[in-house]
Write a protein that holds these residues in place. Structure first.
Motif, PDB file in Angstrom:
ATOM      1  N   ASP A  71      28.488 -28.971   8.099  1.00 53.22           N
ATOM      2  CA  ASP A  71      27.823 -29.757   7.066  1.00 53.22           C
ATOM      3  C   ASP A  71      26.333 -29.416   7.081  1.00 53.22           C
ATOM      4  O   ASP A  71      25.703 -29.432   8.139  1.00 53.22           O
ATOM      5  CB  ASP A  71      27.983 -31.258   7.328  1.00 53.22           C
ATOM      6  CG  ASP A  71      29.411 -31.730   7.103  1.00 53.22           C
ATOM      7  OD1 ASP A  71      30.249 -30.898   6.718  1.00 53.22           O
ATOM      8  OD2 ASP A  71      29.675 -32.922   7.318  1.00 53.22           O
ATOM      9  N   TRP A 101      35.082 -28.978  13.287  1.00 54.03           N
ATOM     10  CA  TRP A 101      34.277 -29.609  12.232  1.00 54.03           C
ATOM     11  C   TRP A 101      33.508 -30.776  12.833  1.00 54.03           C
ATOM     12  O   TRP A 101      34.042 -31.862  13.004  1.00 54.03           O
ATOM     13  CB  TRP A 101      35.161 -30.083  11.093  1.00 54.03           C
ATOM     14  CG  TRP A 101      34.425 -30.629   9.906  1.00 54.03           C
ATOM     15  CD1 TRP A 101      33.083 -30.573   9.668  1.00 54.03           C
ATOM     16  CD2 TRP A 101      35.001 -31.316   8.775  1.00 54.03           C
ATOM     17  NE1 TRP A 101      32.776 -31.170   8.467  1.00 54.03           N
ATOM     18  CE2 TRP A 101      33.929 -31.629   7.902  1.00 54.03           C
ATOM     19  CE3 TRP A 101      36.308 -31.668   8.437  1.00 54.03           C
ATOM     20  CZ2 TRP A 101      34.149 -32.305   6.697  1.00 54.03           C
ATOM     21  CZ3 TRP A 101      36.515 -32.342   7.237  1.00 54.03           C
ATOM     22  CH2 TRP A 101      35.449 -32.644   6.379  1.00 54.03           C
ATOM     23  N   ALA A 103      31.126 -33.045  11.707  1.00 50.08           N
ATOM     24  CA  ALA A 103      30.521 -33.505  10.466  1.00 50.08           C
ATOM     25  C   ALA A 103      29.223 -34.262  10.720  1.00 50.08           C
ATOM     26  O   ALA A 103      29.057 -34.926  11.749  1.00 50.08           O
ATOM     27  CB  ALA A 103      31.497 -34.389   9.706  1.00 50.08           C
TER      28      ALA A 103
END
Length: 249
Positions: A71, A101, A103
């Motif tokens: 992100d 991931w 985030a």
């Protein structure tokens, strides 16, 4: 508001992995790729999250591939109208695949009402590292309302199913209490080597670590998240070597 999801699909290929990206409320950008390893960045295609917004992202990592998803910035859910905003992430990991991931935080501003759902279906030899951080309110705010669900299944077996309902305007003992930051790191598909007092081992090959605090920079989970990400990548690499080792053919 759109019914079309942001889409990231990755499949292995001889020289460079096949990567299919579709932009909706979020814009995926290819950073790098090899035959089996892909890095993608996620950026907002517009102002997010406004009341009434519905953001959907679909991620499929094909057999034998590793996807690193980044992100570029956190997301602020804004108040102002009596409408819920929704954020749905649908993840599928095929045999021998891995997704890392970590985030960025979701900040739920005063007056915002957010429903966030993360669903992951992973194959038996896949690995998932997922970090989700929720912050109630911007600086000086109490924060809005968050309803979140996280569901992780391995094959036909559930690894994790949990929900959270919290409001900065009406804190509840036993939920977040007086804390405004919930930091959560999930590792699924393998059992972690690094273990801390802030984590719990699940019945299947998975673990969750959590921290409650007042500020994101106070969270002690940064090192653990990076280490678990390395463990997921190492497990993926080991499974690749075993798959393609002539002794295993």
């Amino acid at each position: 508001m759109s019914d079309i999801p942001t889409t990231i699909e990755v499949d292995a290929a001889a020289n460079r992995a096949s990567v299919r990206l579709r932009t909706a409320q979020l814009a995926p950008r290819l950073i790098s790729r090899s035959s089996h390893v892909v890095s993608v960045a996620l950026v907002a295609a517009g102002a997010l999250l406004l009341p009434g917004d519905e953001v959907s992202i679909r991620i499929r990592v094909g057999a034998g591939c590793l996807l690193r998803l980044e992100d570029i910035g956190g997301t602020v859910a804004y108040g102002g109208r009596a409408e819920r905003s929704r954020w749905v992430a649908d993840i599928e990991l095929e045999d021998g695949a891995a997704l890392v991931w970590a985030a960025k935080p979701l900040i739920v501003a005063d007056g915002a009402e957010v429903v966030r759902t993360t669903r992951a279906r992973i194959a038996d030899r896949s690995a998932l590292l997922l970090r989700e951080t929720t912050v109630l309110g911007r600086n000086g705010e109490r924060g809005g309302t968050i309803r979140s669900r996280t569901l992780v299944d391995q094959g036909r077996h559930p690894l994790l199913a949990e929900g959270l309902h919290a409001s900065g305007a009406a804190p509840q003992p036993g939920v977040l209490g007086g804390h405004r930051v919930l930091d959560s790191v999930t590792l699924a598909g393998i059992r972690p080597q690094l273990r801390t007092v802030d984590m719990m081992m699940l019945e299947g090959p998975a673990a969750v670590a959590r921290h409650l605090g007042s500020h994101t920079h106070d969270s002690p989970l940064d090192i653990l998240a990076r280490t678990w990400a390395d463990e997921a990548a190492t497990a993926w690499n080991t499974r690749q070597e075993n798959t393609y080792d002539p002794a295993h053919r």
